[in-house]
Motif scaffolding. Structure first.
Motif, PDB file in Angstrom:
ATOM      1  N   GLU A   1       0.757  -1.260  -0.032  1.00 50.89           N
ATOM      2  CA  GLU A   1      -0.075  -0.033  -0.207  1.00 50.89           C
ATOM      3  C   GLU A   1       0.934   1.103   0.011  1.00 50.89           C
ATOM      4  OE1 GLU A   1      -3.432   2.082   2.607  1.00 50.89           O
ATOM      5  OE2 GLU A   1      -2.784   0.299   3.183  1.00 50.89           O
ATOM      6  N   ALA A   2       2.206   1.107   0.829  1.00 50.84           N
ATOM      7  CA  ALA A   2       2.783   2.481   0.713  1.00 50.84           C
ATOM      8  C   ALA A   2       3.449   2.766  -0.950  1.00 50.84           C
ATOM      9  CB  ALA A   2       3.948   2.108   1.750  1.00 50.84           C
ATOM     10  N   THR A  61       0.955   4.138  -2.845  1.00 56.68           N
ATOM     11  CA  THR A  61       0.588   5.432  -2.580  1.00 56.68           C
ATOM     12  C   THR A  61       1.757   6.447  -3.052  1.00 56.68           C
ATOM     13  OG1 THR A  61      -0.343   4.886  -0.370  1.00 56.68           O
ATOM     14  CG2 THR A  61       0.305   7.342  -0.324  1.00 56.68           C
TER      15      THR A  61
END
Length: 51
Positions: free
Chosen positions: A28-29, A32
């Motif tokens: 998810e990082a 993003t």
């Protein structure tokens, strides 16, 4: 069309093409960061065209 184009842009990032990370928060990082880079590139190109 907008969603398909965005997914296509995200697939340009090698780390997101194949999920190497086992932990969801790391993936998810990277997702993003990729979204931030895509938005920055779009804003940069629009600001150049507006000048």
């Amino acid at each position: 069309w907008v969603v398909e184009r965005t997914i296509s842009w995200l697939h340009n990032f090698r780390r997101l093409r194949i999920r190497f990370e086992r932990l969801a928060f790391i993936h998810e990082a990277f997702l993003t960061i990729a979204c931030c880079i895509i938005c920055w590139r779009q804003l940069k190109s629009h600001s150049v065209n507006a000048s």
